[in-house]
Enzyme design. Sequence first.
Site, mmCIF file in Angstrom:
data_model
loop_
_atom_site.group_PDB
_atom_site.id
_atom_site.type_symbol
_atom_site.label_atom_id
_atom_site.label_comp_id
_atom_site.label_asym_id
_atom_site.label_seq_id
_atom_site.Cartn_x
_atom_site.Cartn_y
_atom_site.Cartn_z
ATOM 1 N N ASN A 169 0.822 -1.205 0.000
ATOM 2 C CA ASN A 169 0.000 0.000 0.000
ATOM 3 C C ASN A 169 0.870 1.275 0.000
ATOM 4 O O ASN A 169 2.086 1.218 0.126
ATOM 5 C CB ASN A 169 -0.939 -0.037 1.214
ATOM 6 N N HIS A 196 23.444 -0.493 11.849
ATOM 7 C CA HIS A 196 24.728 0.219 11.951
ATOM 8 C C HIS A 196 25.308 0.107 13.361
ATOM 9 O O HIS A 196 26.208 0.855 13.693
ATOM 10 C CB HIS A 196 24.542 1.703 11.629
ATOM 11 N N THR A 228 10.618 -5.838 16.990
ATOM 12 C CA THR A 228 12.044 -5.872 17.298
ATOM 13 C C THR A 228 12.617 -7.288 17.269
ATOM 14 O O THR A 228 13.805 -7.460 17.496
ATOM 15 C CB THR A 228 12.282 -5.290 18.708
ATOM 16 N N ARG A 272 4.365 -7.099 21.066
ATOM 17 C CA ARG A 272 4.303 -8.343 21.844
ATOM 18 C C ARG A 272 3.187 -9.202 21.248
ATOM 19 O O ARG A 272 2.260 -8.691 20.631
ATOM 20 C CB ARG A 272 3.989 -8.049 23.309
#
Lengths: 187, 187, 187
Positions: B85, B115, B162, B177
């Site tokens: 989208n 990085h 993450t 979560r």
Amino acid sequence: MHKSVLRALRMPAQIRRRLGLIAATKWHRATLAQVGAGSRFQPGVRFDDPSSVTIGAGCYIWRGVEVSAETGRAGLRIGDGVQINRDVHLDTTGGLVIGDNTLISEGAVIYTHDHGLDPWSVPQPMVKTIGAGVWIGMRAVILPQCRRIGDGAVIGAGAVVTRDVPAGAVVAGNPARIIGQRARVAE
Amino acid sequence: MHKSVLRALRMPAQIRRRLGLIAATKWHRATLAQVGAGSRFQPGVRFDDPSSVTIGAGCYIWRGVEVSAETGRAGLRIGDGVQINRDVHLDTTGGLVIGDNTLISEGAVIYTHDHGLDPWSVPQPMVKTIGAGVWIGMRAVILPQCRRIGDGAVIGAGAVVTRDVPAGAVVAGNPARIIGQRARVAE
Amino acid sequence: MHKSVLRALRMPAQIRRRLGLIAATKWHRATLAQVGAGSRFQPGVRFDDPSSVTIGAGCYIWRGVEVSAETGRAGLRIGDGVQINRDVHLDTTGGLVIGDNTLISEGAVIYTHDHGLDPWSVPQPMVKTIGAGVWIGMRAVILPQCRRIGDGAVIGAGAVVTRDVPAGAVVAGNPARIIGQRARVAE
């Protein structure tokens, strides 16, 4: 190039901006279904279906605002004195009503249709009503499951709103939760 | 200007949009490494390194999508029936694979390089695999440390992911979560 | 069209990008109040009030960066070796100072003025100081109530920062909370 030359070259940019505001306002005033007195539009505002949009008086719409609909033309109805800041995206597939003096801050996104779990399905329209004097913070995401935001509510920056918000409530977070109640500001 | 004149002026805009879709599709079909039958692109899609991109059949890519890479050409491989989208940003520095029938909603961003803590360092590529039938919600942020999203997973709007997401899991929040498990939809 | 023809057509695009970088850098170097040696700008960077902006040496500013101010010209002062990634929005109404070697990632937004709860009020300027060696993650939102981010702090992707951040702290979430302390990287 000499700096003074360049500074002179920049002058017209400010005039161009002013002219852009006038031209964009004229254009939207001519193409939208209705625009009240004194409402203004920066250049770079886009309405996919302008004839389904009515805007009240004294509103200000910033550049980068996009109003789109997946199907049909449920449309958008905006009251008086509403500000919609830069890069806001309003999906009006299910129909969206925004009350007087409400502010939608930079980069917020508001959806009024859902697909369940099949992205190729026909979009299910979900009408949404945002009250008067509401403040929607920067980058807030208002999902279709939120059907109503009450008068005077405050939505925090970056909040992800998944359900209705009562009048005067202050909500924030991801997902958004009620973190306070706004004192009565005006009747 | 008279409204009917302006409405007439708007007609060509719809035709222009249709022509834009055809022209953009032709262009990407000619420049990308491979594009399957029936896949379409809106105008305003940008590939920094088109020859490293393969796209399956029946996909739809909205305007404002950007595919970029910091270095090299690890590339992007998209299956069949994928929707991406508007305003999605895919970083393909580390290599990105997207399975069939996956949907990436408006404004999501997916990174495949890191990085450490030195922004001037050489980017460390981190390949990422997104399964089939995955739904990535609006404005979700998928960090490089998430290396795999399993088949049928659902990523909530505005989630910041993450780590890896198991097949069928529903994740949301910042940081994301697991908040549920999707019922088996199809085999 | 034959693929080799199209590949040949694409070559100039890379040259155009290089030329764009050179031209944009020349332009901003001539119009900003000050730009240090070796700093470069991609095309598509916008300063509303260029004469209130000073930039140090060795900086890199990506396309889509916008620097705006609601009123006055409190301005922006950027140190050496700063990177500002694509689509970042810096509001400099209240004045913004950014220290050496700080990185602001894609799509972050930083505000330095507030309106209390009346969007039509005169903006209240709130100066903000961001230290040296700070890393601001993707899509982070830094609200005006955050007046200072200390040296070496790390702001997680998608964090919504509502208060000051101490030197070396690692913050994340919505609202952002301290989740760690960065080891001393360099003195």
